[in-house]
Design an enzyme around this catalytic site. Structure first.
Site, PDB file in Angstrom:
ATOM      1  N   LYS A 149       0.811  -1.214   0.000  1.00 55.11           N
ATOM      2  CA  LYS A 149       0.000   0.000   0.000  1.00 55.11           C
ATOM      3  C   LYS A 149       0.847   1.267   0.000  1.00 55.11           C
ATOM      4  CE  LYS A 149      -3.574  -2.620   0.119  1.00 55.11           C
ATOM      5  NZ  LYS A 149      -4.340  -2.874  -1.112  1.00 55.11           N
ATOM      6  N   GLU A 191      -3.841   8.019   7.063  1.00 55.85           N
ATOM      7  CA  GLU A 191      -4.460   8.804   5.999  1.00 55.85           C
ATOM      8  C   GLU A 191      -5.503   9.725   6.621  1.00 55.85           C
ATOM      9  OE1 GLU A 191      -4.358   5.865   2.065  1.00 55.85           O
ATOM     10  OE2 GLU A 191      -6.237   6.242   3.111  1.00 55.85           O
ATOM     11  N   ARG A 233      -7.864  -7.872  -9.690  1.00 54.36           N
ATOM     12  CA  ARG A 233      -8.621  -9.110  -9.883  1.00 54.36           C
ATOM     13  C   ARG A 233     -10.023  -8.765 -10.338  1.00 54.36           C
ATOM     14  NH1 ARG A 233     -11.773  -8.223  -5.577  1.00 54.36           N
ATOM     15  NH2 ARG A 233     -10.874  -7.572  -3.594  1.00 54.36           N
TER      16      ARG A 233
END
Length: 488
Positions: free
Chosen positions: A119, A202, A295
């Site tokens: 990430k 964040e 995906r």
């Protein structure tokens, strides 16, 4: 058609395995289903041309058993592996071993999986390539420097595992007082779940939307979008209801987020199907890239319903080396579609999973209703995996037509023998904020949604014990089930 595979192995279970098997059959491709001992009689096993046992019920020994899965593919003469979602679908090591074994990986290249699986590295990469990311750190934080970082970002902030996903290990801190506790919790959960303890911060936007863009990229450098989906109905950062297109953005904003998503995909040389997920700040009307899901998504059917594009078919064609069709360069969009995820869980009891035998199953039907299911009447839902039973999808010429049709479809749906979230889904679809499109990612914090609604068919299931009756025993929460969940 001659250039496509003769046989593929589907490295998954449940409704997504069924979904892939059906498209493969449409394309004239034979399939191999893998199964654990708990899934010996599962629907995906019944539908496939061949089957291969890969281990006992525990996912680590079966659906996460890389060696057994690859050996099954080779011994059955499969030429490619489709990983579905969850389990090993975003595992770069698995993808590399598939390729090194001489098989074709139906998904993005391992290099992309490695980039997006980290990430912090992906945040930094996309920011350096001109993609707006959520304000936050690009390095791990610790309890010592976190308060200063949080003050600079401005509370509330969200603590996230550096190597995680799907909402696992994510916590919101609203004051300096609870920041340290949230970091400790997130780090501990990240370490046990993802074998990596680092966390980062964040900025948290209380009034925000979750909007994602479906991307397709071929091996020849062509990348296109299939418009966007809105996935703002979430519980603990996991999606419950999705719709396409988003009813919350203007045509200009749609054009912008599609442009940014394609630019981001081009920057990392994306191949196959993927989803670029954005946080949309309602106050500032700004998009920020959250993450990339490398995906097929749980919610892909709503995109298929409004575009007429079979995304699984495109995955297979791309992996076989075909060029994207020229018609996909300028996709068209028609009407509106909404999807509801039906789980074997009890919304009135902290969403406790409800495995057990399905004693009755009546599926909805009618024009423009689609059900992607992985179960059948008489099937015993195992306790070892994610409790997703099926997805009910409705299309309409307008959003309201799709919403009303989905409510009707869920009212027709009958599932006996286990608890489900069916009535909870209907409550959401009838909530004023959902109806009038003003809902945000905090919709499910409304306590009125949790007022118990009981129908005769959904009374507590009881089993005979001698001459008395007793409630079914509660099943333990298996954490591997949470890791297997298709989080987005």
């Amino acid at each position: 058609m001659g250039d496509l595979f003769r046989k593929i192995l589907v490295a998954n279970r449940g409704e997504i395995a069924v979904r892939v098997i059906r498209t493969a059959r449409d394309l004239g491709i034979k399939t191999v289903a893998i199964y654990s001992d708990a899934d010996r009689d599962a629907l995906h096993v019944r539908l496939a041309d061949e089957k291969a046992r890969v281990g006992p019920p525990e996912p680590k020994q079966s659906y996460l058993n890389i060696k057994a899965i690859i050996q099954a593919a080779l011994s059955h003469g499969a030429e490619a592996i489709h990983p579905g979602y969850g389990f090993l679908s975003q595992n770069a090591l698995f993808a590399r071993e598939v390729i090194e074994s001489g098989l074709v990986w139906i998904g993005p290249p391992p290099s992309v999986l490695e980039l997006t699986g980290d990430k912090l590295a992906s945040r930094k990469f996309f920011a350096e390539n001109g993609i707006p990311v959520v304000p936050g750190t690009f390095e791990p934080v610790d309890p010592e420097n976190a308060p200063d970082v949080a003050e600079e970002l401005g509370y509330p902030v969200i603590v996230k595992p550096a190597g995680g996903g799907g909402g696992i290990g994510m916590f919101i801190a609203s004051t300096p007082g609870d920041l340290k506790d949230k970091i400790e919790k997130a780090s501990k959960l990240a370490s046990s779940s993802f074998a990596r303890y680092e966390v980062y911060l964040e900025k948290y936007f209380p009034r925000s939307k979750h909007i994602e863009v479906q991307i397709l990229g071929d091996t020849h450098g062509k990348i296109v979008h299939l418009f966007e989906r809105e996935c703002s109905v979430q519980r603990r950062f996991q999606k419950v209801i999705e719709e396409a297109p988003s009813p919350s953005i203007t045509p200009e904003e749609r054009k912008e987020v599609l442009r940014v998503a394609v630019k981001a995909a081009e920057s990392c040389r994306y191949v196959n199907a993927g989803t670029f997920e954005f946080l949309f700040d309602v106050e500032e009307r700004k998009f920020y890239l959250l993450e990339v899901n490398t995906r097929i998504q749980v919610e892909h059917p709503i995109t298929e319903m409004i575009t007429g594009v079979d995304i699984v078919e495109q995955q297979i064609r791309i992996a076989a080396g075909e060029h994207l069709a020229s018609s996909l360069a300028m996709p068209s969009m028609n009407g509106h579609a909404i999807e509801a995820r039906v789980y074997a869980e009890d919304p009135w009891n902290s969403f406790m999973p409800s495995p057990g035998k399905i004693t009755q199953l009546v599926l909805p039907a009618g024009p423009w209703v689609r059900v992607d299911s992985g179960v059948y009447e008489g099937f015993t839902v195992p306790e070892f995996y994610d409790p997703l039973l099926m997805k009910v999808v409705a299309w309409g010429s307008s959003r309201e037509a799709a919403r009303a049709r989905l409510v009707r479809a869920l009212e027709e749906l009958k599932i006996g023998g286990i608890k489900t979230n069916r009535l909870f889904l209907i409550s959401i679809l009838q909530h004023p904020e959902f109806v009038n499109r003003t809902y945000t990612t905090r919709l499910l914090e409304d306590k009125s949604l949790y007022e118990r609604r009981v129908e005769e068919s959904e009374e507590p299931v009881r089993v005979e014990v001698g001459k008395t009756t007793a409630p079914q025993r509660p099943h333990r929460v298996n954490y591997w089930r949470l890791l297997a969940r298709a989080y987005s």
